[in-house]
Design a protein around this motif. Structure first.
Motif, PDB file in Angstrom:
ATOM      1  N   GLY A  15      24.495  41.875  47.776  1.00 39.63           N
ATOM      2  CA  GLY A  15      25.193  40.556  48.065  1.00 39.63           C
ATOM      3  C   GLY A  15      25.141  39.475  46.999  1.00 39.63           C
ATOM      4  O   GLY A  15      25.997  38.699  46.785  1.00 39.63           O
ATOM      5  N   PHE A  16      23.753  39.383  46.446  1.00 43.39           N
ATOM      6  CA  PHE A  16      23.718  38.411  45.398  1.00 43.39           C
ATOM      7  C   PHE A  16      24.629  38.618  44.186  1.00 43.39           C
ATOM      8  O   PHE A  16      25.095  37.701  43.796  1.00 43.39           O
ATOM      9  CB  PHE A  16      22.059  38.516  44.870  1.00 43.39           C
ATOM     10  CG  PHE A  16      21.886  37.968  43.590  1.00 43.39           C
ATOM     11  CD1 PHE A  16      22.003  36.571  43.509  1.00 43.39           C
ATOM     12  CD2 PHE A  16      21.644  38.444  42.376  1.00 43.39           C
ATOM     13  CE1 PHE A  16      21.648  35.911  42.285  1.00 43.39           C
ATOM     14  CE2 PHE A  16      21.373  37.957  41.262  1.00 43.39           C
ATOM     15  CZ  PHE A  16      21.133  36.577  41.313  1.00 43.39           C
ATOM     16  N   GLY A  17      24.808  40.110  43.681  1.00 43.60           N
ATOM     17  CA  GLY A  17      25.637  40.473  42.747  1.00 43.60           C
ATOM     18  C   GLY A  17      27.139  39.898  43.170  1.00 43.60           C
ATOM     19  O   GLY A  17      27.605  39.588  42.060  1.00 43.60           O
ATOM     20  N   ALA A  22      31.773  36.240  42.425  1.00 44.62           N
ATOM     21  CA  ALA A  22      32.678  35.259  43.158  1.00 44.62           C
ATOM     22  C   ALA A  22      32.497  33.941  42.642  1.00 44.62           C
ATOM     23  O   ALA A  22      33.637  33.218  42.570  1.00 44.62           O
ATOM     24  CB  ALA A  22      32.647  35.250  44.700  1.00 44.62           C
ATOM     25  N   THR A  23      31.416  33.506  42.298  1.00 45.82           N
ATOM     26  CA  THR A  23      31.190  32.106  41.628  1.00 45.82           C
ATOM     27  C   THR A  23      31.649  31.996  40.453  1.00 45.82           C
ATOM     28  O   THR A  23      32.747  30.924  40.319  1.00 45.82           O
ATOM     29  CB  THR A  23      29.789  31.840  41.696  1.00 45.82           C
ATOM     30  OG1 THR A  23      29.236  31.898  43.136  1.00 45.82           O
ATOM     31  CG2 THR A  23      29.647  30.287  41.230  1.00 45.82           C
ATOM     32  N   THR A  24      32.040  33.063  39.529  1.00 47.32           N
ATOM     33  CA  THR A  24      32.321  32.967  38.277  1.00 47.32           C
ATOM     34  C   THR A  24      33.893  33.371  38.232  1.00 47.32           C
ATOM     35  O   THR A  24      34.501  33.118  37.185  1.00 47.32           O
ATOM     36  CB  THR A  24      31.646  33.686  37.267  1.00 47.32           C
ATOM     37  OG1 THR A  24      31.560  35.094  37.770  1.00 47.32           O
ATOM     38  CG2 THR A  24      30.145  33.319  37.235  1.00 47.32           C
ATOM     39  N   SER A  25      34.351  33.895  39.173  1.00 52.09           N
ATOM     40  CA  SER A  25      35.790  34.183  39.256  1.00 52.09           C
ATOM     41  C   SER A  25      36.865  32.959  39.296  1.00 52.09           C
ATOM     42  O   SER A  25      36.538  31.891  39.657  1.00 52.09           O
ATOM     43  CB  SER A  25      36.077  35.046  40.333  1.00 52.09           C
ATOM     44  OG  SER A  25      37.257  35.477  40.551  1.00 52.09           O
ATOM     45  N   ASN A  26      37.931  33.240  38.637  1.00 52.74           N
ATOM     46  CA  ASN A  26      38.881  32.429  38.561  1.00 52.74           C
ATOM     47  C   ASN A  26      40.145  32.497  39.501  1.00 52.74           C
ATOM     48  O   ASN A  26      41.126  31.875  39.732  1.00 52.74           O
ATOM     49  CB  ASN A  26      39.693  32.331  37.065  1.00 52.74           C
ATOM     50  CG  ASN A  26      38.878  31.830  36.167  1.00 52.74           C
ATOM     51  OD1 ASN A  26      37.872  30.900  36.425  1.00 52.74           O
ATOM     52  ND2 ASN A  26      38.745  32.311  34.972  1.00 52.74           N
ATOM     53  N   GLY A 126      23.284  33.458  52.335  1.00 56.02           N
ATOM     54  CA  GLY A 126      24.570  34.144  53.037  1.00 56.02           C
ATOM     55  C   GLY A 126      25.295  32.892  53.734  1.00 56.02           C
ATOM     56  O   GLY A 126      26.584  32.851  53.424  1.00 56.02           O
ATOM     57  N   LEU A 127      24.541  31.915  54.252  1.00 51.01           N
ATOM     58  CA  LEU A 127      25.341  31.065  55.091  1.00 51.01           C
ATOM     59  C   LEU A 127      25.976  30.079  54.126  1.00 51.01           C
ATOM     60  O   LEU A 127      27.002  29.557  54.265  1.00 51.01           O
ATOM     61  CB  LEU A 127      24.143  30.359  55.973  1.00 51.01           C
ATOM     62  CG  LEU A 127      23.883  31.169  57.195  1.00 51.01           C
ATOM     63  CD1 LEU A 127      22.717  30.513  57.735  1.00 51.01           C
ATOM     64  CD2 LEU A 127      24.752  31.461  58.118  1.00 51.01           C
ATOM     65  N   TRP A 164      33.020  36.588  50.747  1.00 52.71           N
ATOM     66  CA  TRP A 164      32.639  36.794  52.034  1.00 52.71           C
ATOM     67  C   TRP A 164      31.888  38.170  52.126  1.00 52.71           C
ATOM     68  O   TRP A 164      30.912  38.237  53.341  1.00 52.71           O
ATOM     69  CB  TRP A 164      33.977  36.687  52.956  1.00 52.71           C
ATOM     70  CG  TRP A 164      34.700  35.455  53.508  1.00 52.71           C
ATOM     71  CD1 TRP A 164      33.871  34.372  53.647  1.00 52.71           C
ATOM     72  CD2 TRP A 164      35.954  35.200  53.151  1.00 52.71           C
ATOM     73  NE1 TRP A 164      34.667  33.280  53.961  1.00 52.71           N
ATOM     74  CE2 TRP A 164      35.967  33.664  53.487  1.00 52.71           C
ATOM     75  CE3 TRP A 164      37.310  35.703  53.205  1.00 52.71           C
ATOM     76  CZ2 TRP A 164      37.244  33.302  53.914  1.00 52.71           C
ATOM     77  CZ3 TRP A 164      38.304  35.227  53.279  1.00 52.71           C
ATOM     78  CH2 TRP A 164      38.262  33.782  53.536  1.00 52.71           C
ATOM     79  N   ALA A 165      32.196  39.128  51.569  1.00 58.73           N
ATOM     80  CA  ALA A 165      31.603  40.373  51.526  1.00 58.73           C
ATOM     81  C   ALA A 165      30.137  40.190  51.139  1.00 58.73           C
ATOM     82  O   ALA A 165      28.815  40.548  51.636  1.00 58.73           O
ATOM     83  CB  ALA A 165      32.190  41.370  50.551  1.00 58.73           C
TER      84      ALA A 165
END
Length: 229
Positions: A15-17, A22-26, A126-127, A164-165
């Motif tokens: 989940g951390f990966g 997700a954070t670095t995605s455009n 996660g929250l 979300w995943a």
């Protein structure tokens, strides 16, 4: 080695990966302008950059130059995702030290506390991610279904589903870590009592005392040396 803790570690680290990706995605929101396949143009927007590409293969990204011109919901999502990634990192470290199969972390009691702390941190991570992705998705859907919104409308991007995943995996891993402490408390411990050293005399006394069970009834016979002549 606890199978539950291994499963929790896999969920938490996985989940951390996913949160980092997700954070670095455009691709938080996407749109397509196309009158034909050849002239198709794709526009992607993320938390940090705006990107555009076409069917000919050209692709260009432009970062958000200033933080003050970024909309408020994007800044809020940035903060939530950064918090989620940071908490996920520390949760992974605490989880490694709290595993039963590792030799670091101290005693079993200290490891149980670290595992519980890792579970709580994973749940918070996660929250945070779930809140950030849901806030961004709510903004996209509100603009998409608003008939009075005349600007370019976007759809949900792949980064939201990855976020979300990842959030779900972090929450599941954190819950398993928290419940793994109850398994440690239910493990029975064998107790042994020390009765002190047993002397040879006492053991012989017990042996002679138990001979009465094996004696047969009848007169005892005594033999002297004349009985063998």
């Amino acid at each position: 080695m606890s199978i539950a803790q291994i499963l929790a570690l896999v969920c938490g680290v996985g989940g951390f990966g996913a949160l980092v990706a997700a954070t670095t995605s455009n691709e938080w929101k996407v749109t397509t302008r196309a009158s034909s396949v050849i002239t198709a143009t794709w526009v992607y927007q993320g938390l940090w950059m705006n990107c555009a590409g076409n069917a000919l293969g050209s692709f260009h990204c432009r970062p958000h130059f200033t933080i003050f011109k970024v909309e408020g919901y994007i800044q809020a999502c940035r903060g939530l995702m950064i918090a989620a990634v940071s908490l996920g990192f520390f949760g992974s470290i605490f989880a490694l030290f709290g595993m039963k199969c590792t030799k670091v972390g101290g005693s079993d009691k200290a490891k149980a506390k670290l595992a519980c702390l890792a579970g709580i941190v994973f749940i918070l991570s996660g929250l945070c991610s779930m809140t950030g992705c849901s806030l961004y998705a709510n903004k996209i859907t509100t603009e998409f279904f608003d008939p009075l919104f005349m600007e370019q409308k976007y759809e949900l991007g792949a980064a939201l589903f990855i976020g979300w995943a990842g959030a779900s995996l972090c929450i599941i891993g954190g819950v398993i870590f928290c419940f793994s402490i109850s398994d440690n408390n239910k493990t029975p411990r064998m107790g042994y009592t020390y009765n002190g050293p047993t002397s040879v005399t006492s053991s012989r006394t017990k042996y002679h005392g138990g001979e009465g069970d094996f004696k047969t009834t009848g007169p005892s016979k005594q033999f002297d040396k004349n009985a063998y002549v």
